[in-house]
Write a protein that holds these residues in place. Structure first.
Motif, short mmCIF file in Angstrom:
data_model
loop_
_atom_site.label_atom_id
_atom_site.label_comp_id
_atom_site.label_asym_id
_atom_site.label_seq_id
_atom_site.Cartn_x
_atom_site.Cartn_y
_atom_site.Cartn_z
N SER A 116 0.84 -1.19 0.00
CA SER A 116 0.00 0.00 0.00
C SER A 116 0.88 1.25 0.00
N ILE A 117 0.32 2.36 -0.51
CA ILE A 117 0.99 3.66 -0.43
C ILE A 117 0.49 4.37 0.82
N VAL A 118 1.41 4.83 1.66
CA VAL A 118 1.03 5.48 2.91
C VAL A 118 1.75 6.82 3.05
N ASP A 119 1.08 7.74 3.73
CA ASP A 119 1.70 9.00 4.17
C ASP A 119 1.97 8.88 5.66
N ILE A 120 3.22 9.15 6.06
CA ILE A 120 3.59 9.03 7.47
C ILE A 120 4.29 10.30 7.91
N GLU A 121 3.85 10.83 9.04
CA GLU A 121 4.57 11.91 9.69
C GLU A 121 5.19 11.33 10.96
N GLY A 122 6.43 11.65 11.17
CA GLY A 122 7.09 11.13 12.35
C GLY A 122 8.38 11.88 12.64
N THR A 123 8.99 11.49 13.73
CA THR A 123 10.24 12.10 14.17
C THR A 123 11.39 11.14 13.91
N LEU A 124 12.44 11.64 13.31
CA LEU A 124 13.62 10.82 13.07
C LEU A 124 14.36 10.57 14.38
N VAL A 125 14.67 9.29 14.61
CA VAL A 125 15.33 8.89 15.85
C VAL A 125 16.59 8.10 15.50
N LYS A 176 20.10 -2.62 10.31
CA LYS A 176 20.91 -3.28 9.29
C LYS A 176 20.11 -3.70 8.07
N SER A 177 18.79 -3.84 8.23
CA SER A 177 17.98 -4.42 7.16
C SER A 177 17.46 -3.39 6.16
N CYS A 178 17.75 -2.10 6.36
CA CYS A 178 17.26 -1.04 5.47
C CYS A 178 18.43 -0.27 4.87
N SER A 179 18.14 0.44 3.77
CA SER A 179 19.20 1.23 3.15
C SER A 179 19.58 2.42 4.04
N ILE A 180 18.62 2.96 4.78
CA ILE A 180 18.92 4.00 5.77
C ILE A 180 19.14 3.29 7.10
N GLN A 181 20.36 3.31 7.59
CA GLN A 181 20.72 2.48 8.73
C GLN A 181 20.96 3.26 10.02
N ASN A 182 21.10 4.58 9.93
CA ASN A 182 21.46 5.34 11.13
C ASN A 182 20.27 6.00 11.83
N VAL A 183 19.11 6.03 11.17
CA VAL A 183 17.91 6.60 11.80
C VAL A 183 16.69 5.74 11.45
N GLU A 184 15.66 5.88 12.27
CA GLU A 184 14.36 5.30 11.98
C GLU A 184 13.29 6.35 12.25
N LEU A 185 12.07 6.10 11.82
CA LEU A 185 11.00 7.07 11.93
C LEU A 185 10.03 6.65 13.03
N SER A 186 9.87 7.50 14.04
CA SER A 186 8.89 7.25 15.11
C SER A 186 7.55 7.82 14.65
N ILE A 187 6.57 6.95 14.44
CA ILE A 187 5.31 7.33 13.81
C ILE A 187 4.45 8.18 14.74
N GLN A 188 4.00 9.31 14.23
CA GLN A 188 3.05 10.16 14.93
C GLN A 188 1.70 10.19 14.21
N ARG A 189 1.74 10.03 12.89
CA ARG A 189 0.52 10.11 12.08
C ARG A 189 0.73 9.23 10.85
N ILE A 190 -0.30 8.47 10.48
CA ILE A 190 -0.19 7.60 9.31
C ILE A 190 -1.54 7.50 8.62
N HIS A 191 -1.51 7.63 7.28
CA HIS A 191 -2.73 7.55 6.48
C HIS A 191 -2.44 6.73 5.23
N SER A 192 -3.34 5.82 4.93
CA SER A 192 -3.20 5.04 3.69
C SER A 192 -3.74 5.87 2.53
#
Length: 557
Positions: free
Chosen positions: A219-228, A233-249
């Motif tokens: 699915s395509i989703v819109d997510i607002e969150g804070t970078l933490v 190791k399993s993603c191309s962006i390895q030094n941060v992740e997104l803490s979800i505050q808002r999500i909409h499909s």
């Protein structure tokens, strides 16, 4: 005694008749009377008169007849009272049911997750932080500033920043009060997003978890969150992740897809190695992939192939523009064949037969004669060839060039060599991520090449093949696939390059319009270009003298 018994039996008979008229309500007096009769049989006669006292209210004192029936008004009143009691009972029951339904509806409403019509970023606090996005119909510009996942590598956004990301939901795992999501953009840029239950707001957290469980992969989703800051190791962006505050499909995918992108992304070696294990990976056939090409092109390697194809065209144009070429566009629906030695597709053109162009060469020649000294074209080519080799296709995209020369066809080979160098170097430096994605599923190495053109002449090639044990006959026959591969191996070993050119082909195996070699007409000023022993393109100096062309045609019969 006899008289008393007779009176008792007579009274019992009367009660029987009365109960028939009044129904079950008269049953109790009959039972009481029977009990009194049995009690009387054990007592003296004088006490028997008292046993009739309870029954005397049912009889007239003078005649012994039953009491008068109730009037219609009394009966109506009794019926109305009974119906009123029944109505009251039904009302109370309905009221209880309605109250229960209202409570259930209120609970359902409280737990319901509604679609969100997101109109403006400044008003987003008035929207629920979860729920499907209402159909995007260009209602407004929301003023959200979306961030590309790939940009997170460059440091444009850092830990602590709040960002909006629109991406495809590659995978989702919800367990208890936590959720982990992998977001994917451009098929190979991935970022982990996560959500954890908020103990201070348990009701909203429960609804968020409920909504997250409803999301489907792809699915395509819109997510607002804070970078933490994180170590993923399993993603191309390895030094941060997104803490979800808002999500909409934005666009929800079907729960059941034709196949998983994960399965389609495995290399053949990985699939083959799994077949003897307890959990073998599925083999996805070509028909399944082509029937669902929109899914197959989400596979990182396949998506990257399309991008590299575009990059090759871009680099091709860049190099030729820098060398004084202009791009032209030639007809693809023409009156006759444009390439000898190749099959042609025909079609109806308003009652006249037309052909799909096999080559733009005739138009390129006209361009040169029109004083457009250097031209190129990128366009479709159609050839009706029933073949199963890698280099014979019924339809492909051709990259053609034509140029006027001053003295020698080597001028063209130098232009071509410079152009290929630009493509090879540009792909490795500017499209490294795409190549990495391709090589992960389809292993390969970077193409090696020389600074100056590596040109092998036909006689030299024949010597190499003879040394390799090939039967080259009179040395004037065309090359087989095995011969080409053998030449590629020798050139790589001798010159350290995957990319080379072979010229001076025998005139007998080249088209009539090819310029003969000035020293020996058995050979021609023609050439093929190879990468790792496989021909990728062909060219020649054209015979621009009409008299010489006629002579060659006569010689070829």
């Amino acid at each position: 005694m006899l008289s008393l018994r007779f009176q008792i039996f007579a009274l019992i008979a009367f009660v029987d008749m009365y109960s028939f008229r009044r129904g079950a309500a008269a049953f109790a007096p009959r039972v009481n009377l029977a009990l009194n009769h049995r009690a009387f049989s054990r007592q003296s006669i004088p006490s028997s008169s008292s046993s009739f006292s309870s029954s005397q209210r049912w009889m007239s004192a003078e005649t012994g007849a039953p009491p008068e029936e109730k009037t219609e008004e009394e009966k109506a009143a009794i019926k109305a009272a009974r119906e009123a009691r029944k109505a009251e009972k039904e009302r109370a029951k309905a009221e209880k049911k309605a109250k229960k339904a209202a409570q259930a509806k209120a609970k359902e409403e409280a737990e319901a997750i509604h679609d969100v019509t997101y109109l403006a970023y400044k008003d987003q606090d008035t929207y629920e932080p979860f729920g499907d996005m209402a159909r995007i119909m260009s209602r407004s510009r929301t003023e959200r500033d979306f961030v590309d996942i790939s940009a997170l590598e460059s440091g444009d956004s850092k830990a602590g920043d709040t960002v909006w990301i629109r991406a495809r939901l590659q995978s989702i795992r919800v367990k208890g009060g936590s959720c982990f999501i992998v977001l994917r953009q451009d098929s190979f840029n991935t970022l982990q997003a996560c959500y954890f239950k908020d103990k201070e707001n348990p009701d909203q957290s429960a609804k968020m978890i409920k909504y997250l469980k409803s999301l489907t992969e792809e699915s395509i989703v819109d997510i607002e969150g804070t970078l933490v800051e994180a170590d993923v190791k399993s993603c191309s962006i390895q030094n941060v992740e997104l803490s979800i505050q808002r999500i909409h499909s934005v666009s929800k995918a079907a729960a059941q897809l034709p196949f998983l992108v994960e399965d389609a992304a495995r290399s053949e070696e990985e699939v083959e190695a799994s077949q003897d294990t307890d959990r073998p990976f599925p083999r996805l056939g070509q028909e399944l992939r082509l029937d669902n090409r929109w899914m197959d092109l989400r596979v990182p390697a396949n998506n990257a192939i399309m991008r590299v194809q575009s990059a090759i065209c871009q680099l091709f144009r860049e190099s030729l523009y820098s060398q004084g070429f202009i791009e032209i566009h030639t007809p693809k629906l023409i009156a006759g064949e444009s390439e000898s030695g190749a099959g042609v597709f025909t079609t109806d053109y308003f009652g006249t037969m037309a052909c799909l162009a096999q080559s733009p060469q005739l138009y390129k020649q006209m361009a040169i004669s029109s004083d457009l000294n250097r031209v190129f074209e990128i366009g479709p080519v159609f050839r009706a060839e029933k073949s199963h080799t890698r280099r014979h296709l019924c339809e492909f995209t051709g990259l053609d060039l034509e140029m006027a020369i001053d003295d020698h066809y080597m001028e063209t080979l130098e232009v071509i060599h410079k152009m290929f160098k630009h493509i090879f170097e540009g792909l490795e430096s500017r499209f490294a991520k795409e190549l990495e994605a391709i090589r992960e599923q389809y292993p390969s190495e970077a193409v090696t090449f020389t600074e100056e053109p590596c040109v092998l002449h036909w006689p030299e090639a024949m010597d190499i093949l003879e040394e390799k044990g090939f039967d080259v006959g009179d040395r004037m026959g065309d090359l087989t696939g095995a011969m080409e591969l053998a030449l590629g191996e020798v050139v790589k070993e001798k010159h350290g390059t995957d990319f080379f050119m072979l010229d001076k082909y025998p005139s007998t195996i080249r088209p009539f319009y090819t310029m003969p070699d000035p020293e020996d007409s058995k050979y021609s000023n023609s050439y093929d270009i190879f990468i790792r022993g496989q021909e990728i393109c062909s060219g020649a100096q054209r015979c621009h003298d009409p008299d010489l062309v006629l002579k060659i045609l006569e010689e070829k019969g």
